[in-house]
Design an enzyme around this catalytic site. Structure first.
Site, PDB file in Angstrom:
ATOM      1  N   CYS A   1       0.824  -1.211   0.000  1.00  0.00           N
ATOM      2  CA  CYS A   1       0.000   0.000   0.000  1.00  0.00           C
ATOM      3  C   CYS A   1       0.861   1.265   0.000  1.00  0.00           C
ATOM      4  O   CYS A   1       1.379   1.641  -1.041  1.00  0.00           O
ATOM      5  CB  CYS A   1      -0.981  -0.042   1.167  1.00  0.00           C
ATOM      6  SG  CYS A   1      -2.442   0.934   0.801  1.00  0.00           S
TER       7      CYS A   1
ATOM      8  N   HIS B   1      -3.546  -5.203   0.519  1.00  0.00           N
ATOM      9  CA  HIS B   1      -2.862  -5.709   1.715  1.00  0.00           C
ATOM     10  C   HIS B   1      -2.924  -7.244   1.736  1.00  0.00           C
ATOM     11  O   HIS B   1      -3.865  -7.812   2.304  1.00  0.00           O
ATOM     12  CB  HIS B   1      -3.543  -5.179   2.973  1.00  0.00           C
ATOM     13  CG  HIS B   1      -3.339  -3.712   3.180  1.00  0.00           C
ATOM     14  ND1 HIS B   1      -2.375  -3.209   4.022  1.00  0.00           N
ATOM     15  CD2 HIS B   1      -3.971  -2.641   2.639  1.00  0.00           C
ATOM     16  CE1 HIS B   1      -2.422  -1.882   3.996  1.00  0.00           C
ATOM     17  NE2 HIS B   1      -3.385  -1.507   3.173  1.00  0.00           N
TER      18      HIS B   1
ATOM     19  N   GLU C   1      -1.380  -9.297   3.499  1.00  0.00           N
ATOM     20  CA  GLU C   1      -1.243  -9.861   4.848  1.00  0.00           C
ATOM     21  C   GLU C   1      -2.595 -10.157   5.486  1.00  0.00           C
ATOM     22  O   GLU C   1      -2.709 -11.023   6.360  1.00  0.00           O
ATOM     23  CB  GLU C   1      -0.423  -8.915   5.742  1.00  0.00           C
ATOM     24  CG  GLU C   1      -1.121  -7.638   6.235  1.00  0.00           C
ATOM     25  CD  GLU C   1      -1.103  -6.474   5.237  1.00  0.00           C
ATOM     26  OE1 GLU C   1      -0.835  -6.709   4.036  1.00  0.00           O
ATOM     27  OE2 GLU C   1      -1.362  -5.328   5.655  1.00  0.00           O
TER      28      GLU C   1
HETATM   29  N1  GLN Z   1      -1.754   6.700   2.899  1.00  0.00           N
HETATM   30  C1  GLN Z   1      -1.937   5.945   1.690  1.00  0.00           C
HETATM   31  C2  GLN Z   1      -3.338   6.103   1.134  1.00  0.00           C
HETATM   32  O1  GLN Z   1      -4.237   6.495   1.840  1.00  0.00           O
HETATM   33  C3  GLN Z   1      -1.607   4.493   1.920  1.00  0.00           C
HETATM   34  C4  GLN Z   1      -2.574   3.807   2.855  1.00  0.00           C
HETATM   35  C5  GLN Z   1      -2.074   2.503   3.414  1.00  0.00           C
HETATM   36  O2  GLN Z   1      -0.884   2.223   3.401  1.00  0.00           O
HETATM   37  N2  GLN Z   1      -2.982   1.696   3.938  1.00  0.00           N
HETATM   38  O3  GLN Z   1      -3.579   5.831  -0.003  1.00  0.00           O
END
Ligand code: GLN
Length: 545
Positions: free
Chosen positions: A379, A514, A516
């Protein structure tokens, strides 16, 4: 009708109620029962999405996009069953529902009070969609005696009375501390905690007594007598070397058997062979690798709980112990990247929000990219991989995300609208509320056949969970590709870039989703399995150089 089990905690917080609830669910599930596990949190945030992982632990995201308490992650990992928005309830959610009903006029003419209005909603949440399940296990967050949890406990008291003892059970987790000065285990805090519960009308049916070592029959009998519980209802719950051992130890102590007896269910024993095998592999690794977790909330392991567990799951398959080296991104500028990453076999850049620590993470990504260290970006990790590549490979020195700056080359930015799941138009704006408005939950993603991702997943279409607001700017895609970055996963008809890899690197993969969050104990996530394999390879290479 289902049976309801309530799990509370006393004396201190962090006793492992979540693991106890997850472990019990796993044991009952393996006896053939249909189980559902729920978490009730006393705080007033509507969900955990607006809470800092550094303070409260990670925000776990379910398939349906609920930003849930991290205990929901333990439940999913232990039981293999997916949770949804009906399984993560906070006092904020209860009040949001209450006030919505009040405005709608559901209670016209009435004065709204904790009893019966708040407690009725809590009882509804406890019993929601419960008919298809044999057991609903409800863990109550916080510690008995906390002012915030009182309405939850009152609702449970009422349900105990309304449904009867044969349909409900109350398990209280307490601490039996060891006093080193007298070398004694002290039962008094447990007695007090039970007294506290009784004062609000709840007599626990079972005590799970957490302690450093196994309790002797002397302590167990004393607790049994002082708390008016049969001795078999006082279970010794000693510390163990890893959380996956917990249900095995509880099973040995008769935990699931007495729970079933309480409900008049006899004669089942859970099949735990594969679980024993898994725990044996964790306890007897053949190899060890070091994986750096470069993030912003490194002081608190629970901030990255699912990433850490997914790495453990990936390690077990390769009989490998994964040693996590927490690297505080905020300190990287001062301490230097080389000293932090010199000895590691892989680097993981987990998710995160806000600019703090970002430049440190970018320098870590540059190092792992240039030094061929297997790297997984998740992410924020993917967004920063793109910024790093834009700056240091393409030469766009001002590359940045609009999350961090209002000027510069926005290789990452806010996408205003896109075609989402089921061909529905989705919209987002910078003035949206912050709570519950990110791209949340499971979305499908197309995998490019000519990619490492395809070799790893062996599928062209995958589903993964998301939690982000910003996206890689698709208009720069071809420039990135000309410089050797492959976008190996896309969704929403190619408008959302979901995964990337670097052609010339042995294993550099970053995902907008994600992975995970979907890794399970007996079904480890393929990306983590592959990362550990590459890290083992890397470790052999650097040791033989
Ligand atoms: N801050 C970034 C976004 O909002 C990544 C979010 C995250 O890593 N869950 O897109």
């Amino acid at each position: 009708m289902s049976n309801f089990i309530f799990v509370t905690g006393g004396v201190v917080s962090s006793l492992g109620k979540g693991i106890a609830a997850a472990g019990l669910a796993m044991l009952l599930g393996r006896c053939g029962f249909k189980i559902r596990v729920r978490k009730f949190d006393p705080y007033f945030n509507v969900d955990s999405g607006t809470m800092s992982p550094g303070e409260h632990g990670e925000v776990f995201v379910t398939n349906d996009g609920t930003e849930a308490d991290l205990d929901i992650g333990h439940y999913e990992r232990f039981t293999g069953c997916n949770a949804n928005n009906k399984d993560s309830i906070t006092m904020g959610k209860v009040f949001a529902e209450l006030l919505m009903r009040e405005r709608r006029g559901d209670f016209l003419g009435k004065t709204i009070q904790v009893v019966p209005h708040v407690t009725n909603i809590i009882k509804e949440f406890i019993q929601n969609d419960s008919n298809d399940f044999d057991f609903i296990i409800c863990e109550i967050g916080g510690t008995v005696g906390d002012i915030e949890a009182l309405s939850f406990l009152e609702a449970i008291r009422q349900l105990n009375y309304e449904l009867g003892v044969g349909k409900t059970m109350h398990i209280h987790t307490t601490l039996v501390p060891h006093l080193s000065t007298t070398s004694e285990l002290k039962t008094k805090p447990t007695q007090h905690s039970v007294k506290e519960l009784r004062s609000i009308g709840i007599q626990p049916n079972m005590l799970l007594c957490r302690s450093e070592t196994v309790l002797s029959s002397k302590e167990l009998n004393k607790i049994s007598l002082m708390c008016s519980l049969p001795p078999e209802m006082v279970i010794s719950a000693p510390n163990v070397s890893n959380v996956y051992e917990v249900p095995l130890v509880y099973h040995e102590a008769g935990f699931d058997k007495v729970v079933m007896e309480h409900f008049g269910l006899l004669g089942c024993s859970p099949n735990l062979l594969d679980w024993h095998r898994f725990v044996d592999s964790i306890n007897n690794p053949v190899h060890t690798i070091k994986v750096a977790l470069v993030g912003k909330y490194t002081k608190f392991g629970d901030a990255y709980r699912s990433v850490i567990e997914a790495l453990n799951h990936g390690g077990v398959i390769h009989l490998t112990k994964v040693e996590i080296v927490m690297v505080d991104a905020k300190k990287l500028a001062a301490d230097g990247v080389v000293s932090a990453l010199d000895e590691v076999d892989a680097v993981v850049i987990p998710g995160g929000f806000g600019y703090e620590g970002v430049e440190g993470i970018i320098s870590a990504i540059k190092y792992s990219r240039e030094n061929n260290i297997p790297t997984l970006g998740i992410c924020l990790g993917m967004q920063l991989a793109v910024i790093e590549f834009a700056r240091n490979v393409i030469g766009w020195n001002d590359a940045i995300s609009s999350e961090f700056s209002s000027s510069g080359c926005m290789v990452v930015g806010l996408m205003e609208e896109w075609i989402g799941a089921d061909a529905k138009m989705e919209k987002r704006s910078s003035s949206d509320d912050k709570g519950g408005t990110m791209r949340l939950g499971s979305y499908s993603c197309d995998i490019n056949r000519n990619s490492k991702m395809f070799e790893i997943y062996k599928q062209e279409l995958i589903d993964e969970r998301h939690r982000h607001r910003f996206e890689i700017n698709v208009q720069y895609m071809s420039t990135f590709e000309q410089h050797g970055m492959i976008f190996s996963g896309t969704s929403a008809h190619g408008s959302v870039l979901e995964a990337l890899e670097i052609k010339s690197h042995p294993w550099f993969i970053a995902t907008q989703f994600h992975p995970e969050l979907k890794s399970k104990i007996l079904d480890p996530h393929p990306l983590f399995v592959s990362l550990v394999e590459m890290a083992l390879q890397h470790s052999k290479n650097i040791r033989t150089l």
